[in-house]
Design a protein around this motif. Sequence first.
Motif, PDB file in Angstrom:
ATOM      1  N   ALA A 117       0.917  -1.402   0.167  1.00 35.72           N
ATOM      2  CA  ALA A 117       0.367   0.406   0.576  1.00 35.72           C
ATOM      3  C   ALA A 117       0.709   1.404  -0.013  1.00 35.72           C
ATOM      4  O   ALA A 117       0.516   2.449  -0.231  1.00 35.72           O
ATOM      5  CB  ALA A 117      -0.678  -0.196   1.456  1.00 35.72           C
ATOM      6  N   SER A 118       1.945   1.123   0.327  1.00 39.82           N
ATOM      7  CA  SER A 118       2.914   1.928   0.572  1.00 39.82           C
ATOM      8  C   SER A 118       3.490   2.940  -0.437  1.00 39.82           C
ATOM      9  O   SER A 118       4.305   3.780  -1.181  1.00 39.82           O
ATOM     10  CB  SER A 118       4.459   1.977   1.770  1.00 39.82           C
ATOM     11  OG  SER A 118       4.950   1.135   1.118  1.00 39.82           O
ATOM     12  N   HIS A 164       1.964   2.484  -3.500  1.00 41.42           N
ATOM     13  CA  HIS A 164       1.063   2.488  -5.047  1.00 41.42           C
ATOM     14  C   HIS A 164       0.714   4.280  -4.074  1.00 41.42           C
ATOM     15  O   HIS A 164       0.593   4.865  -3.697  1.00 41.42           O
ATOM     16  CB  HIS A 164      -0.435   1.989  -4.554  1.00 41.42           C
ATOM     17  CG  HIS A 164      -0.252   0.769  -5.328  1.00 41.42           C
ATOM     18  ND1 HIS A 164      -0.392   0.432  -6.557  1.00 41.42           N
ATOM     19  CD2 HIS A 164       0.427  -0.569  -4.661  1.00 41.42           C
ATOM     20  CE1 HIS A 164      -0.354  -0.955  -6.662  1.00 41.42           C
ATOM     21  NE2 HIS A 164       0.331  -1.128  -5.769  1.00 41.42           N
ATOM     22  N   GLY A 178      -1.558   7.672  -4.364  1.00 40.94           N
ATOM     23  CA  GLY A 178      -3.106   7.689  -2.853  1.00 40.94           C
ATOM     24  C   GLY A 178      -4.439   7.539  -4.305  1.00 40.94           C
ATOM     25  O   GLY A 178      -5.491   7.016  -2.910  1.00 40.94           O
ATOM     26  N   PHE A 198      -5.757   4.164  -3.670  1.00 43.74           N
ATOM     27  CA  PHE A 198      -7.044   3.618  -2.260  1.00 43.74           C
ATOM     28  C   PHE A 198      -8.757   3.853  -2.994  1.00 43.74           C
ATOM     29  O   PHE A 198      -9.301   2.913  -1.967  1.00 43.74           O
ATOM     30  CB  PHE A 198      -5.894   4.281  -1.351  1.00 43.74           C
ATOM     31  CG  PHE A 198      -5.250   3.884  -0.798  1.00 43.74           C
ATOM     32  CD1 PHE A 198      -5.354   3.196   0.130  1.00 43.74           C
ATOM     33  CD2 PHE A 198      -4.245   4.366  -1.237  1.00 43.74           C
ATOM     34  CE1 PHE A 198      -4.287   2.702   1.398  1.00 43.74           C
ATOM     35  CE2 PHE A 198      -3.295   3.513  -0.836  1.00 43.74           C
ATOM     36  CZ  PHE A 198      -3.132   3.093   0.651  1.00 43.74           C
ATOM     37  N   ILE A 243      -5.133  -1.769  -5.773  1.00 44.18           N
ATOM     38  CA  ILE A 243      -4.045  -2.482  -4.797  1.00 44.18           C
ATOM     39  C   ILE A 243      -4.384  -3.644  -4.568  1.00 44.18           C
ATOM     40  O   ILE A 243      -5.113  -4.820  -4.109  1.00 44.18           O
ATOM     41  CB  ILE A 243      -3.816  -1.759  -3.365  1.00 44.18           C
ATOM     42  CG1 ILE A 243      -4.046   0.076  -3.574  1.00 44.18           C
ATOM     43  CG2 ILE A 243      -2.938  -1.783  -2.264  1.00 44.18           C
ATOM     44  CD1 ILE A 243      -3.939   0.738  -2.108  1.00 44.18           C
ATOM     45  N   ASN A 303       6.506   8.480  -2.782  1.00 42.37           N
ATOM     46  CA  ASN A 303       5.559   8.318  -1.217  1.00 42.37           C
ATOM     47  C   ASN A 303       6.924   8.399  -0.476  1.00 42.37           C
ATOM     48  O   ASN A 303       6.742   8.728   0.649  1.00 42.37           O
ATOM     49  CB  ASN A 303       4.990   6.699  -1.170  1.00 42.37           C
ATOM     50  CG  ASN A 303       3.845   6.797  -2.563  1.00 42.37           C
ATOM     51  OD1 ASN A 303       2.807   8.209  -3.157  1.00 42.37           O
ATOM     52  ND2 ASN A 303       2.871   5.194  -2.463  1.00 42.37           N
ATOM     53  N   HIS A 346      -1.369   5.981   1.455  1.00 44.09           N
ATOM     54  CA  HIS A 346      -0.371   5.530   1.176  1.00 44.09           C
ATOM     55  C   HIS A 346       0.669   6.305   1.802  1.00 44.09           C
ATOM     56  O   HIS A 346       1.249   5.325   2.137  1.00 44.09           O
ATOM     57  CB  HIS A 346      -0.620   5.982  -1.021  1.00 44.09           C
ATOM     58  CG  HIS A 346      -0.618   7.671  -1.222  1.00 44.09           C
ATOM     59  ND1 HIS A 346      -1.860   8.376  -0.371  1.00 44.09           N
ATOM     60  CD2 HIS A 346       1.006   7.914  -1.574  1.00 44.09           C
ATOM     61  CE1 HIS A 346      -1.009   9.481  -0.602  1.00 44.09           C
ATOM     62  NE2 HIS A 346       0.180   9.453  -0.850  1.00 44.09           N
ATOM     63  N   THR A 397       3.104   4.254   4.284  1.00 41.32           N
ATOM     64  CA  THR A 397       4.315   4.533   4.210  1.00 41.32           C
ATOM     65  C   THR A 397       5.234   5.039   5.989  1.00 41.32           C
ATOM     66  O   THR A 397       6.335   4.724   6.133  1.00 41.32           O
ATOM     67  CB  THR A 397       4.650   5.576   3.247  1.00 41.32           C
ATOM     68  OG1 THR A 397       4.280   5.588   1.637  1.00 41.32           O
ATOM     69  CG2 THR A 397       6.443   6.536   2.859  1.00 41.32           C
TER      70      THR A 397
END
Length: 283
Positions: free
Chosen positions: A33-34, A36, A38, A41, A46, A57, A250, A254
Amino acid sequence: MVESGRKLTFAAHAALILGVAAMVLPVWLAFVASTHPGTDFLTGRIGFLPGAALIANYKEALFTGSSVSGFPPVGPMLWNSFVMAMAIAIGKIAISLLSAFAICYFRFPFRVTAFWLIFITLMLPVEVRILPTFEVVANLGMLNSYSGLAIPLIASATATFLFRQVFMTIPDELTEAARIDGAGPLRFFWSILMPLSRTNIAALFVILFIYGWNQYLWPLLVTTDQSYYTIVMGIQRLAAAAAEADPVWHLVMTTTILAMLPPVVVVIAMQRLFVKGLVETEK
């Protein structure tokens, strides 16, 4: 018998693999997820593979943040957590070493009583005494400072008890030999007790560093200045901001991954001494 042993081995390995997968999967999903942007989402795109925004990111989270959503950079938060964790770990170990040394090797009135008074403070964790502690810190002008973050959490009855037990395993003949050679108390402490306690110090350092790094309630009380936010309390504030503003989840993921890295590095770097310090029973 051989076939039965193979089945048991296979079942044990399968159970261990499933256990590891259950622990690693949430971390992997957070890492994915970190990486990709924002907007992914909101579209639900994802998956289980990293995206193309990894460098962007992490650079944005560390150094710039998101001005649109009021998302501050987390680089200073990581530094604040590191300073707090190091101060707590080193301070607890130093004070506990000296107090255990005094209790074990000096003869003074109420020596045993002093130890038990230290030990019963285990029944008074920070959460129980948080209001009077906060009042003392506020009266001393230590709010929004590194000293206010670390000093109230430095005293440790657990570490004192651990080092006392370690010192009690050292033979009296070694103490007498050092005394005959002309070694004073500080020389005996520094040249003999410290090297013999090396693995225990390392094991305790790992535990206390993680304890200081994961502190949330105390930093939340004593810091109102954003420049003294720690990474753990920062995650909560960032998640709250992300829920009310533009999609910056995201960056929240991160930040979560970045918050995990220092404790993991400490555990990996000191793994051998950590395990040895926990299982070692003889000097």
